[in-house]
Design a protein around this motif. Sequence first.
Motif, short mmCIF file in Angstrom:
data_model
loop_
_atom_site.label_atom_id
_atom_site.label_comp_id
_atom_site.label_asym_id
_atom_site.label_seq_id
_atom_site.Cartn_x
_atom_site.Cartn_y
_atom_site.Cartn_z
N CYS A 224 0.85 -1.20 0.00
CA CYS A 224 0.00 0.00 0.00
C CYS A 224 0.88 1.25 0.00
CB CYS A 224 -0.90 -0.01 1.24
SG CYS A 224 -1.78 1.53 1.48
N CYS B 169 -4.53 0.23 0.38
CA CYS B 169 -5.32 -0.78 1.08
C CYS B 169 -6.70 -0.18 1.38
CB CYS B 169 -4.61 -1.21 2.37
SG CYS B 169 -4.61 0.04 3.66
N CYS C 184 -6.65 2.68 4.02
CA CYS C 184 -6.15 3.97 3.53
C CYS C 184 -7.14 4.60 2.56
CB CYS C 184 -4.78 3.81 2.86
SG CYS C 184 -3.44 3.59 4.05
N CYS D 78 0.45 3.05 3.60
CA CYS D 78 0.89 2.52 4.90
C CYS D 78 1.83 1.33 4.80
CB CYS D 78 -0.32 2.14 5.75
SG CYS D 78 -1.19 0.69 5.10
#
Length: 232
Positions: free
Chosen positions: A19, A34, A37, A22
Amino acid sequence: MLLYNLVKDSLALLFPDLCVGCNTSLVNQEKYLCLNCSYDLPITNDYLDADSLVDKRLKARMPVNKVSSYLYFTGGSRVQRIIHRIKYQNGYALAQFLGRQYGGILKNSPYFQHLDFIVPVPLHRKRLRERGYNQSEYIARGMADELGAEVIINNLVRLVHQKSQTKTKGRYERFENMEGMFSVRNPAEFENKHVLLVDDVLTTGATLEACGVALLKVPNVKLSIATLAFTK
Ligand SMILES: [Zn+2]
């Protein structure tokens, strides 16, 4: 082809896509971000607001129809990591992906109906050669997929390479530094048209102002501006 897929799947197991926000491994249908997020993106939702923060920032300086930014940008945030990927790490597909999401939102705004052209802020040739792509162009292409306007990349041009600007300079001095840096090659193409100028991040607004001033020299042009993020 079978071998290619096998290799690709094995590589994905060993090195799963991470991701951008993150760094956790992406699963299933997740792309670039993801689920967490994606849901937590700090979306401004300023597209219905005629007098948003970014409108205030730019309308005092030039007669622009509407200004919008997709995301709030703060230091150390996932938006900063996204923008960094887009600008410096070959993230042009991510730029287009986010442009498409943003375009999907702007489609519902009364201010962005009947756009004729989408014009990314141009990079200087030298910078374009170094980077290999103009991130703003890919944002614009993603937006165009949703907004149904044509992307024009060779009419607004950057004339000189940007001089390095010291941080002590104020907003006005920075604009002075940039005035005359952009020009419209063929004004007739934009005459009587609604043009959406697109950039990655709105900070001081000096670059957008310099582009806007060049575009607004075109007779009867209607100018709107959209950026992927902005600093409050
Ligand atoms: Zn994430």
